[in-house]
Design a protein around this motif. Structure first.
Motif, PDB file in Angstrom:
ATOM      1  N   ALA A 199       0.477  -1.025  -0.291  1.00  0.00           N
ATOM      2  CA  ALA A 199      -0.067  -0.175   0.232  1.00  0.00           C
ATOM      3  C   ALA A 199       0.838   0.943   0.275  1.00  0.00           C
ATOM      4  O   ALA A 199       0.194   2.263  -0.717  1.00  0.00           O
ATOM      5  CB  ALA A 199      -1.110   0.157   1.116  1.00  0.00           C
ATOM      6  N   ALA A 200       1.666   1.147   1.106  1.00  0.00           N
ATOM      7  CA  ALA A 200       2.633   2.241   0.841  1.00  0.00           C
ATOM      8  C   ALA A 200       3.371   2.830  -0.391  1.00  0.00           C
ATOM      9  O   ALA A 200       3.690   3.754  -1.037  1.00  0.00           O
ATOM     10  CB  ALA A 200       3.673   1.962   1.478  1.00  0.00           C
ATOM     11  N   ILE A 201       3.888   2.054  -1.390  1.00  0.00           N
ATOM     12  CA  ILE A 201       4.737   1.821  -2.378  1.00  0.00           C
ATOM     13  C   ILE A 201       3.410   2.536  -3.855  1.00  0.00           C
ATOM     14  O   ILE A 201       3.722   2.927  -4.195  1.00  0.00           O
ATOM     15  CB  ILE A 201       5.170   0.150  -3.103  1.00  0.00           C
ATOM     16  CG1 ILE A 201       6.445   0.250  -1.994  1.00  0.00           C
ATOM     17  CG2 ILE A 201       5.498   0.162  -4.790  1.00  0.00           C
ATOM     18  CD1 ILE A 201       6.511  -1.267  -2.164  1.00  0.00           C
ATOM     19  N   LEU A 202       1.614   2.130  -3.496  1.00  0.00           N
ATOM     20  CA  LEU A 202       1.363   2.291  -4.448  1.00  0.00           C
ATOM     21  C   LEU A 202       0.566   3.208  -4.481  1.00  0.00           C
ATOM     22  O   LEU A 202       0.842   4.503  -5.036  1.00  0.00           O
ATOM     23  CB  LEU A 202      -0.402   1.089  -3.977  1.00  0.00           C
ATOM     24  CG  LEU A 202      -1.613   2.432  -4.821  1.00  0.00           C
ATOM     25  CD1 LEU A 202      -0.582   1.847  -6.701  1.00  0.00           C
ATOM     26  CD2 LEU A 202      -2.477   1.169  -4.566  1.00  0.00           C
ATOM     27  N   ALA A 225       1.551   8.827  -6.224  1.00  0.00           N
ATOM     28  CA  ALA A 225       1.786  11.178  -5.486  1.00  0.00           C
ATOM     29  C   ALA A 225       2.761  11.161  -6.291  1.00  0.00           C
ATOM     30  O   ALA A 225       3.017  12.226  -7.332  1.00  0.00           O
ATOM     31  CB  ALA A 225       2.471  10.443  -3.994  1.00  0.00           C
ATOM     32  N   GLY A 226       3.822  10.083  -6.936  1.00  0.00           N
ATOM     33  CA  GLY A 226       4.694  10.631  -7.520  1.00  0.00           C
ATOM     34  C   GLY A 226       4.773  11.214  -8.930  1.00  0.00           C
ATOM     35  O   GLY A 226       4.812  11.993 -10.209  1.00  0.00           O
ATOM     36  N   GLY A 227       2.990  10.420  -9.527  1.00  0.00           N
ATOM     37  CA  GLY A 227       2.538  10.390 -11.172  1.00  0.00           C
ATOM     38  C   GLY A 227       1.306  11.878 -11.225  1.00  0.00           C
ATOM     39  O   GLY A 227       1.323  12.629 -11.760  1.00  0.00           O
ATOM     40  N   TRP A 228       0.885  11.955 -10.154  1.00  0.00           N
ATOM     41  CA  TRP A 228      -0.106  13.510  -9.869  1.00  0.00           C
ATOM     42  C   TRP A 228       0.924  14.625  -9.543  1.00  0.00           C
ATOM     43  O   TRP A 228       0.623  15.298  -9.468  1.00  0.00           O
ATOM     44  CB  TRP A 228      -0.969  13.103  -8.398  1.00  0.00           C
ATOM     45  CG  TRP A 228      -2.395  12.360  -8.163  1.00  0.00           C
ATOM     46  CD1 TRP A 228      -2.774  11.878  -9.516  1.00  0.00           C
ATOM     47  CD2 TRP A 228      -2.942  11.390  -7.437  1.00  0.00           C
ATOM     48  NE1 TRP A 228      -3.545  11.470  -9.500  1.00  0.00           N
ATOM     49  CE2 TRP A 228      -3.403  10.876  -8.192  1.00  0.00           C
ATOM     50  CE3 TRP A 228      -2.588  10.768  -5.680  1.00  0.00           C
ATOM     51  CZ2 TRP A 228      -4.641  10.078  -7.596  1.00  0.00           C
ATOM     52  CZ3 TRP A 228      -3.233  10.799  -5.395  1.00  0.00           C
ATOM     53  CH2 TRP A 228      -4.604   9.882  -5.924  1.00  0.00           C
ATOM     54  N   ILE A 229       2.500  14.246  -9.116  1.00  0.00           N
ATOM     55  CA  ILE A 229       2.563  16.088  -8.572  1.00  0.00           C
ATOM     56  C   ILE A 229       3.408  16.899  -9.644  1.00  0.00           C
ATOM     57  O   ILE A 229       2.518  17.471  -9.894  1.00  0.00           O
ATOM     58  CB  ILE A 229       4.541  15.050  -7.612  1.00  0.00           C
ATOM     59  CG1 ILE A 229       4.141  15.242  -6.459  1.00  0.00           C
ATOM     60  CG2 ILE A 229       5.412  16.889  -7.863  1.00  0.00           C
ATOM     61  CD1 ILE A 229       5.139  14.492  -5.666  1.00  0.00           C
ATOM     62  N   PRO A 230       3.803  15.630 -11.177  1.00  0.00           N
ATOM     63  CA  PRO A 230       3.881  16.289 -12.110  1.00  0.00           C
ATOM     64  C   PRO A 230       1.631  17.278 -12.861  1.00  0.00           C
ATOM     65  O   PRO A 230       2.064  18.292 -13.232  1.00  0.00           O
ATOM     66  CB  PRO A 230       3.894  16.155 -13.028  1.00  0.00           C
ATOM     67  CG  PRO A 230       5.163  15.080 -12.250  1.00  0.00           C
ATOM     68  CD  PRO A 230       3.869  14.933 -10.594  1.00  0.00           C
ATOM     69  N   LEU A 231       1.178  16.842 -12.655  1.00  0.00           N
ATOM     70  CA  LEU A 231       0.019  17.533 -12.913  1.00  0.00           C
ATOM     71  C   LEU A 231      -0.587  18.961 -11.390  1.00  0.00           C
ATOM     72  O   LEU A 231      -1.743  19.287 -11.944  1.00  0.00           O
ATOM     73  CB  LEU A 231      -0.898  16.581 -12.448  1.00  0.00           C
ATOM     74  CG  LEU A 231      -0.722  14.914 -13.577  1.00  0.00           C
ATOM     75  CD1 LEU A 231      -2.002  14.212 -13.284  1.00  0.00           C
ATOM     76  CD2 LEU A 231      -1.269  15.098 -14.911  1.00  0.00           C
TER      77      LEU A 231
END
Length: 85
Positions: A6-9, A14-20
Motif C-alpha cells: 500500500a505504501a509503494i502504491l 503521489a509521484g504521478g500526481w505531482i507533475p499534474l
C-alpha cells in the motif's frame, strides 16, 4: 507485506500526481534534479561507508578517502565545466 504494498502504491500515485499539480518550470526542474542527485549521492555514500570502514580498519581513513574522492570528483567536474563554457 500488505502495508508495504500500500505504501509503494501511494508513493507511486503521489509521484504521478505531482507533475499534474505543480507546474514544472526550468528552475523547479533543476532544483528537483539537484535534490534527487544529492539524495542519491548521500544514500550511496552512507551505504558504502561501513564497508570502507571494515576494509580499512579505521573510520578516520575511510572518511578521509571518502572526502578526498568527493573533492576530486568536484574538482574534475568544475574543470570540465570551465572548459566547456
Amino acid at each position: 507485506i500488505l502495508i508495504y504494498c500500500a505504501a509503494i502504491l501511494l508513493a507511486s500515485l503521489a509521484g504521478g500526481w505531482i507533475p499534474l499539480m505543480v507546474r514544472l518550470t526550468h528552475t523547479r526542474l533543476e532544483v528537483a534534479s539537484s535534490f534527487i542527485s544529492g539524495l542519491m549521492l548521500g544514500v550511496g555514500l552512507l551505504h558504502l561507508l561501513p564497508h570502507a570502514f571494515f576494509e580499512l580498519g579505521s573510520i578516520d581513513r575511510a572518511i578521509h578517502w571518502l572526502l578526498g574522492g568527493f573533492l576530486f570528483t568536484f574538482l574534475i567536474s568544475y574543470k570540465i565545466a570551465s572548459l566547456v563554457l
